[in-house]
Every structure is written in C-alpha cells, then in structure tokens.
Design an enzyme around this catalytic site. Structure first.
Site, mmCIF file in Angstrom:
data_model
loop_
_atom_site.group_PDB
_atom_site.id
_atom_site.type_symbol
_atom_site.label_atom_id
_atom_site.label_comp_id
_atom_site.label_asym_id
_atom_site.label_seq_id
_atom_site.Cartn_x
_atom_site.Cartn_y
_atom_site.Cartn_z
ATOM 1 N N HIS A 132 0.897 -1.364 0.012
ATOM 2 C CA HIS A 132 -0.220 0.025 0.060
ATOM 3 C C HIS A 132 0.801 1.346 -0.020
ATOM 4 O O HIS A 132 0.774 2.173 0.827
ATOM 5 C CB HIS A 132 -1.069 -0.029 1.198
ATOM 6 C CG HIS A 132 -1.833 -1.144 1.212
ATOM 7 N ND1 HIS A 132 -2.628 -1.717 -0.110
ATOM 8 C CD2 HIS A 132 -2.729 -1.859 1.901
ATOM 9 C CE1 HIS A 132 -3.520 -2.535 0.053
ATOM 10 N NE2 HIS A 132 -3.684 -2.751 1.223
ATOM 11 N N HIS A 207 -9.716 1.601 0.586
ATOM 12 C CA HIS A 207 -9.636 0.438 1.232
ATOM 13 C C HIS A 207 -10.899 0.373 2.303
ATOM 14 O O HIS A 207 -10.431 -0.029 3.604
ATOM 15 C CB HIS A 207 -8.299 0.513 2.011
ATOM 16 C CG HIS A 207 -7.646 -0.925 2.212
ATOM 17 N ND1 HIS A 207 -8.299 -1.712 3.466
ATOM 18 C CD2 HIS A 207 -6.621 -1.465 1.735
ATOM 19 C CE1 HIS A 207 -7.621 -2.770 3.401
ATOM 20 N NE2 HIS A 207 -6.918 -2.761 2.450
ATOM 21 N N GLU A 341 -11.221 -3.970 -3.132
ATOM 22 C CA GLU A 341 -10.690 -2.683 -3.888
ATOM 23 C C GLU A 341 -10.372 -2.693 -4.971
ATOM 24 O O GLU A 341 -9.738 -3.584 -5.613
ATOM 25 C CB GLU A 341 -9.217 -2.949 -2.908
ATOM 26 C CG GLU A 341 -9.396 -2.943 -1.551
ATOM 27 C CD GLU A 341 -8.315 -3.636 -0.713
ATOM 28 O OE1 GLU A 341 -7.181 -3.428 -0.890
ATOM 29 O OE2 GLU A 341 -8.280 -4.543 -0.013
#
Ligand code: GAL
Length: 377
Positions: A132, A207, A341
C-alpha cells in the site's frame, strides 16, 4: 458556479430541496468540523447528508471514508463501514480503514521495480514486500480539500495531494485527486485522477471495510457475494501473484453467481491456505455495469460496485484480530469486514503479463468507482 467552503468553523451548507422530485424528504446538507491536526495541518471531518437523510463522513487524513449510514430492510439506519471517532484512532495502527491507498495499492515484490532499466527500491513494510505505497503512503498524509456544491450534479468533496519526487522511493512529482460524491440514491462515487512529471508506477484504490449488518456486529461470513470475474491471480506465500491468471470455475473463487463468503472459505484449497482466506485479486470481466454485489440476508442491505479498473482485491479481514475498537467502542472482529478494492493487479510493475501500471508525463490517469447501497427482501 462552484461554491467552495474554506473557513474552519463548523459550516452547514444546505442545498434547497425545491425542484427535487424523486420522492425524497430532506434538504441536502454539507458540514465540516475539526478532527484534529497533524504536522501543523488542519484535519477535518466533512459530513454529507443526502435527501434520504443518510450520511457519508470523510476526513482529509488519508482522504478517508469514516462513516456511511444506510437503512436496512426495516428502515433501521446503521453505519456499515469501519472507522474511528477521532484522528487519534487513525494514528494508532489503523489497517487502512476507508483510506485511499497509494502510490501503489497492494504489494510490490521485495519493494523493487524498474522503469526503463533503472531500478527503484522502496521501504519494506510487509516483510519481504512493500504494501500500500509504503510505511508513509497516501493513507497517512493530510490531503487538501474543497467542499463543492455544484449547480448540476452531486455535492462532492475534492481531495488533492502533491506527492513529491522520490516520496517513499517512487520517481516523479505527482498530482493526485480523489473526488467523493454522495448521491440521493445512496451511491458513493469516487473519481480519481493523477499526473506525473517523470515516468512512474501508479495504482490507487479505496480500502473501505464493509459489514452490511453494521460495522462491529460480528463477521461477514453470512454475506452473499457475486464478483463478475472469470479468473483470478493466484499468489505465493508472501501474497505476491505468481503471474498466472487462472479460471475461477470449479474453485472456491467462483463468485460468478452469488455464494456465501463462509461457504467454501474453510476448504482445503491451497490458495485459501496461502491467503489465510480470501485475499486475492479478481480479474474483472469488465463487460457489465455492475462488477460485484454483496448482500446480507440478515438485514437486506446490499452493496453494488461498479468500476472501470481491471481488477478487484477481495479481502475478507483475515488480519483483523478483534483488538481494534472503532465507532461507539464497537469491536472489529476477525473477518468482521470485507474490502472490495478496485484497482490494477498487485505487483504489476514486476509482472509483464499484467495490464501496465506505468504512468508517463503528459498522461492523465482517470478512473471511477461507484458503491451503491440499497435493500431487498
Ligand atoms: C489488503 C491486503 C491484505 C492486507 C490488508 C491490510 O489490501 O490485500 O493482505 O494487507 O490490505 O491489512
């Protein structure tokens, strides 16, 4: 003409409901209040209340979704996404609840990739990989914001962030924008755009964790899921794609028709063992408007997802352990929320067969994902 809200006091903006003929009952309201401050920057909580009286709350810390309340089939309204009551909660080990993740959503193998023969090295924050964006990815920065009341279209919050060259190890100065709209039909629409001044890699998503029975009300194993994806990308033991794209048919990954999430999760299938449950990128068919549907038989709430992205990471909260408390002190349990996502595939910079995540100067990345909430029997 657009109207912008800039002062820091609590501001209420009401859009008159006159002329709004879709059977709705209230005025559209937009307000903001302080949510704290970080590194000398003001952090705010913005509340958008649509004409159904349902609210979407957002903060400019991580351009994050904090709260979404929608009714169940009996009209009981509850928040169905994970979040914290204050900024403190987000600063203490938040697993990306509702935030935008970037510059590269999901994993890059061993934190390395090359562009035109030049190798770049990122910080490792998910041993042995980068996850991420890195330890200080875009989920953890304070974004600029504008609250926009348009003459046409939906009220919106525009979040903007300038990511400097070599931030977290990625090349290029980037300008990125995430626009959230909250419609009178309980749709959250996120429009992303981004540019760079040097060739880089880019993969952005939101997210949010969802539990359609109410955030903090047990697990999501009873939710029924449909994903319009005929294939998925299997992973290795560090959750990096092997590079294969394999059909879901005949596997517990076949959600082309609705299945309870818990139905096959315990099957001794190697990909479920490697992922500790579902934590995989699905290769979207991309040929129907609605790409995924989640439905809770208990409350009748459903969520539909539409995107123009090639993949969706279906993660079912396997790393949650019940130690985290969010809104109203509620516990977010193991498998207590699911994420869909929408994004490019994990580790694409190292996977030549996957759709490219390269962004070059002169190109503008644009993408839209919509989450629609409703009820059925
Ligand atoms: C997901 C990822 C999971 C886990 C989670 C955050 O996007 O697929 O493996 O890292 O984020 O806890």
């Amino acid at each position: 003409m657009k109207k912008l809200v800039r002062n820091s006091a609590v501001v209420i903006l009401a859009i008159l409901a006159s002329g709004c003929g879709n059977g709705t009952k209230e005025e559209y309201k937009m307000s903001k209040e302080s949510f704290g401050s970080l590194d000398g920057k003001e952090v705010v909580l913005v509340t958008l209340t649509n004409r159904q009286g349902n609210t979407l709350k957002l903060t400019n810390y991580g351009a994050t979704v904090v709260w979404i309340d929608v009714p169940d089939r009996d009209g009981n309204v509850d928040n169905i996404t994970f979040g914290f009551e204050d900024l403190e909660g987000y600063l203490n080990g938040d697993p990306y609840f509702g935030s935008i993740v970037g510059r590269y959503a999901n994993r890059i193998a061993e934190g390395k990739f090359s562009i035109d023969g030049k190798e770049y090295t990122l910080a490792i924050n998910n041993d042995p990989n980068t996850l991420h964006g890195g330890p200080e990815g875009w989920h953890s920065v304070v974004w600029d914001y504008e609250i926009v009341e348009p003459e046409e279209g939906n009220p919106a919050v525009h979040f903007r962030y300038k990511s400097p060259d070599m931030e977290e190890g990625y090349p290029g100065n980037m300008e990125v924008e995430a626009i959230y709209e909250w419609t009178d039909d309980n749709e959250m629409i996120i429009t992303y755009s981004a540019t760079t001044d040097a060739s880089t890699v880019f993969n952005i998503t939101n997210h949010a964790y969802f539990n359609l029975n109410g955030a903090g009300s047990g697990d999501i194993l009873d939710h029924e899921l449909t994903i319009r994806a005929a294939a998925f990308t299997p992973v290795n033991e560090t959750l990096i794609p092997t590079g294969e794209i394999i059909p879901v048919a005949g596997t517990p990954f076949d959600f082309t028709s609705a299945h309870r999430i818990g139905e096959r999760i315990g099957e001794g299938y190697d990909q479920l063992e490697l992922g500790l449950g579902y934590d995989h990128n699905f290769v979207l068919d991309n040929n129907e408007k609605i790409d995924a549907v989640v439905y809770s038989p208990k409350t009748g709430r459903y969520m539909e997802v539409e995107t123009d992205q090639p993949g969706v990471q279906f993660y079912c909260g396997n790393f949650l352990d019940g130690t985290m408390r969010g809104h109203e002190g509620k516990v977010y349990n193991y498998r207590g929320g699911l994420c869909l996502e929408t994004q490019h595939f994990p580790d694409s910079p190292n996977q030549p067969e996957f759709p490219s995540t390269r962004l070059d100067p002169g190109d503008t990345f644009r993408s839209v994902t919509l989450y629609r909430f409703g009820v059925r029997e």
